[in-house]
Design a protein around this motif. Sequence first.
Motif, PDB file in Angstrom:
ATOM      1  N   THR A   1      37.370  37.507  34.783  1.00 47.74           N
ATOM      2  CA  THR A   1      36.102  38.169  34.497  1.00 47.74           C
ATOM      3  C   THR A   1      35.690  37.876  33.063  1.00 47.74           C
ATOM      4  O   THR A   1      36.475  38.037  32.134  1.00 47.74           O
TER       5      THR A   1
ATOM      6  N   ARG B   1      28.644  47.927  40.597  1.00 48.44           N
ATOM      7  CA  ARG B   1      28.564  47.647  42.021  1.00 48.44           C
ATOM      8  C   ARG B   1      29.635  48.472  42.715  1.00 48.44           C
ATOM      9  O   ARG B   1      30.618  48.889  42.097  1.00 48.44           O
TER      10      ARG B   1
ATOM     11  N   GLU C   1      32.797  49.415  44.577  1.00 46.71           N
ATOM     12  CA  GLU C   1      34.111  48.822  44.777  1.00 46.71           C
ATOM     13  C   GLU C   1      35.120  49.936  44.995  1.00 46.71           C
ATOM     14  O   GLU C   1      34.964  51.045  44.476  1.00 46.71           O
TER      15      GLU C   1
ATOM     16  N   THR D   1      30.520  38.049  34.899  1.00 45.58           N
ATOM     17  CA  THR D   1      30.858  37.265  36.081  1.00 45.58           C
ATOM     18  C   THR D   1      32.334  37.458  36.409  1.00 45.58           C
ATOM     19  O   THR D   1      33.164  37.638  35.519  1.00 45.58           O
TER      20      THR D   1
ATOM     21  N   ASP E   1      31.403  33.267  48.051  1.00 48.26           N
ATOM     22  CA  ASP E   1      32.025  34.574  48.042  1.00 48.26           C
ATOM     23  C   ASP E   1      33.096  34.713  46.961  1.00 48.26           C
ATOM     24  O   ASP E   1      33.601  35.809  46.734  1.00 48.26           O
TER      25      ASP E   1
ATOM     26  N   LEU F   1      22.046  41.684  40.683  1.00 45.29           N
ATOM     27  CA  LEU F   1      23.439  41.618  41.113  1.00 45.29           C
ATOM     28  C   LEU F   1      23.589  40.650  42.282  1.00 45.29           C
ATOM     29  O   LEU F   1      22.739  40.615  43.185  1.00 45.29           O
ATOM     30  N   SER F   2      24.664  39.919  42.277  1.00 44.65           N
ATOM     31  CA  SER F   2      24.956  39.055  43.419  1.00 44.65           C
ATOM     32  C   SER F   2      25.270  39.907  44.633  1.00 44.65           C
ATOM     33  O   SER F   2      25.744  41.036  44.523  1.00 44.65           O
ATOM     34  N   ASN F   3      25.005  39.351  45.815  1.00 44.89           N
ATOM     35  CA  ASN F   3      25.346  40.056  47.056  1.00 44.89           C
ATOM     36  C   ASN F   3      26.088  39.113  47.998  1.00 44.89           C
ATOM     37  O   ASN F   3      26.358  37.962  47.658  1.00 44.89           O
ATOM     38  N   ASP F   4      26.403  39.626  49.170  1.00 45.12           N
ATOM     39  CA  ASP F   4      27.205  38.856  50.123  1.00 45.12           C
ATOM     40  C   ASP F   4      26.372  37.891  50.958  1.00 45.12           C
ATOM     41  O   ASP F   4      26.919  37.126  51.764  1.00 45.12           O
TER      42      ASP F   4
ATOM     43  N   LYS G   1      31.136  36.473  41.751  1.00 44.83           N
ATOM     44  CA  LYS G   1      30.265  37.642  41.644  1.00 44.83           C
ATOM     45  C   LYS G   1      29.666  37.696  40.240  1.00 44.83           C
ATOM     46  O   LYS G   1      30.331  37.344  39.262  1.00 44.83           O
ATOM     47  N   TRP G   2      28.434  38.161  40.153  1.00 43.05           N
ATOM     48  CA  TRP G   2      27.794  38.214  38.850  1.00 43.05           C
ATOM     49  C   TRP G   2      26.807  39.370  38.775  1.00 43.05           C
ATOM     50  O   TRP G   2      26.334  39.895  39.787  1.00 43.05           O
TER      51      TRP G   2
END
Length: 823
Positions: free
Chosen positions: A503, A100, A102, A492, A417, A409-412, A420-421
Amino acid sequence: MRGRWTIPLWMTLLVAGTAATATVQDDLDALLGDAQRPSAPQEPTAAEDETPAAQARDEADAQTTGVIPLPREPAPTGDVPARASRSRLVEEIVVTAQKREENLQDVPISVQAFSGEKLDAMGITDQTDLQRITPGLNITSQVSYVVTFLRGVGTDAVTAADPSVATYIDGIYFPFASNLAQNFGAVERIEVLKGPQGTLFGRNATGGAFSIHTKKPTFDDAFGELLLSADTYTRMARLYGNLPLSDSFAINASAVTSTFDNFYTGTRGNPPTGIPDDDTEGLRIKARWRPRDDLELQLAMFRLELHGAAANIAYNARPSTLGMLQGIQPQPGTHGAIDAPAYTQTDANTVYYGQLEYNAPWFDFKIIASDQRMDTAGIRDFDGSPQPISTFETPSQYIDARSLEVQFLSNDEFGPDWFKWILGGYYFEGVNGFEILNFIVNGISLEQGTLGPLALPEALRGLIGLAQAAPSGALSLTGLIGTDSRAVFAQTTTSVTDWLDVTLGGRYQVEERYIYDSSVGLDNGDGTRTELIDNTDRATDSNGDPYPASDTRSTFSPKVSIDLRPFNDDTLIYLSWQKALKAATYNTVAIYDQPDYVKPEEIVAWELGAKFSAFDGLLRLNGAVFDYDVANLQQAFISLFAGGVISFQNAGRARIRGADFDGVLVLLPSLVDDLVLAGGAAWLDAEYQDFTGAAGFDEAGFFSQDNDYSGNQVIRSPTFTGTLSLSKTWGVPGGPFEAAFDAYYTDDFFYEPSNRQATLQAAYWLLGARLSYLYEALDLRLTAGVRNLTDEFYTNGIFVTDYGVQPSIAMPRSYSLQLVWNF
């Protein structure tokens, strides 16, 4: 069915529809002149200060590059010099090291990332150049292969075993290292991920990974780039263009052609001829379609062709005792003669790949697929001399592979919040190796049944006798290995507090490695072959006992990381533990014996790292200490007494400990504009702790298979490496002018586990310098440079046989001139 492709690419895509305290901060403020630190320049208006091409590129950066561009300076007027532009070495980069986007400084992994602009500023044009700017990286190109070691972990030959440092281009795993040292083309950024990446990047990333991202098509405007360069030995042209066909569909293309004038001189073949130039042509085409704001499809094609001889030209610089008994004389430099008509040819290095991305309200979904084929042919003089002793000829060597990866993927938009995964699955299927390898052995006398003072194995003597009686005098060998790999992975990250993240990750993989084809025959000289031995269903283990010709392993690669921000958001401290696995293999090219099974390579790694930045990016320092426990390292050797072709063996255990760092510092900004220091260093303590029953050569060059290399230094693992770059930018009429100086140093290291002096690479320095001027009105940059300023003599790898050592000598001093025009 094994060996058949069952997942068409188009169907897949279609169905998918240093910790810092306040006191330190104050001290640094005083040192750097924080109160007088220059402010960011004013944002110019597009109409007044930027060309259309520049506007389009800036918009493309904002959408796709993962690089946060620094504001452009206003163009100068009249004779008033422009204010100094920010250095191209100072930038913030967004990476995808955890699948993702970053910021580089927020990723708890040792990563060095370089944008295309920064690579250009540092004179980096291909994969082997990365060694000069990445501490702890040892990367060379030899015998048509790229050999990569990162923090002491790597594979010194890759005809049957896979590289230990995985290469990804646009998210696609490239399993082959042959001729991969290509010009990068229109690159967006390159990420060098240090240390095992077994959870997210999977198979064969025990040493780390290269993640190369090429530029995406953009929808805003048509623009292009033309690069012309020439140095003492190479001429290259590259053309890149972006063409939007609508506000939701665009294509781009990057084409490159280059000619390399080999600095080796002398003759090859019989009758003797000169050494030809190397000609390379490459093309990448990408299409991007965004029918909706939440849905995007990308398709791409990449192709590379190479014709020449440089990769297979090397002279026997240090004949062994056996070589001298055969009358071989040393040829230690770049001038000599070989009797084989050496050449290298890649006619069809073709990759098709694509990505479908859907941004659902609850998660992001990606599917990435590829279809890859590479065919290579070549001839190598086995003994490296004018004597007609033995020759390798590979009319057909190939890799045929397909891959599929699915990511959730997780999102916003959904979920907490603080959590994340990523969840995914991966599939890979491929066959690679030698479809035809002709081993010409007419120069070996069988009258006494010996090779010099050494007795040849009886089975080998019999096969050589048959080959010498055949029309071509060659044994015809086949050695192909197959792979069927499936995996699921998850990771995660939980924000326990504002300053503590945890993590957890893991990858479960089931992989089958099998002998696709292994046989021995005679080359009849007319394109046909008489088969003598079929080894496809036979194999032995390291003790010589029967072993199945197919091996299936189920493995789990976990990861745990604790990330701390105890002081502020500019300081990240992390501690990680993880495991990774490199696939088992077989020595499928077996002349007189059954193929050997080679165990998978496993690594357990600890790492403690810190990332620190300050003064709005004027200072950045990242470092780590690490401890690796590696089991069953796969090490290569070549000998007539073990089959005559590249074979792999396992070193029982190795321990690698070390530390490295990299950083960028704007020096004295209150006194000097844009004087930037960048660099880093790496320290390694890499030792074989258990390496008994090892095959290798002694100081006289005689081969044996019962050596003890325990306590020796791991190959290609210098104790210390360091990089340094100093750059200054001035504002002059028309645009910025840059001057840069860089240096690279490596301690000595060995190319063989025996650590014998014949294959020791002595410590050396590489120095270089560049001058660059950008004429902003036309967006035209001219760069002049010199590489290997002191004309250092060093090697770019070696080829070792019973007859001696053939070093691949690296390029001497060269001068270059490059023009880049953005339009």
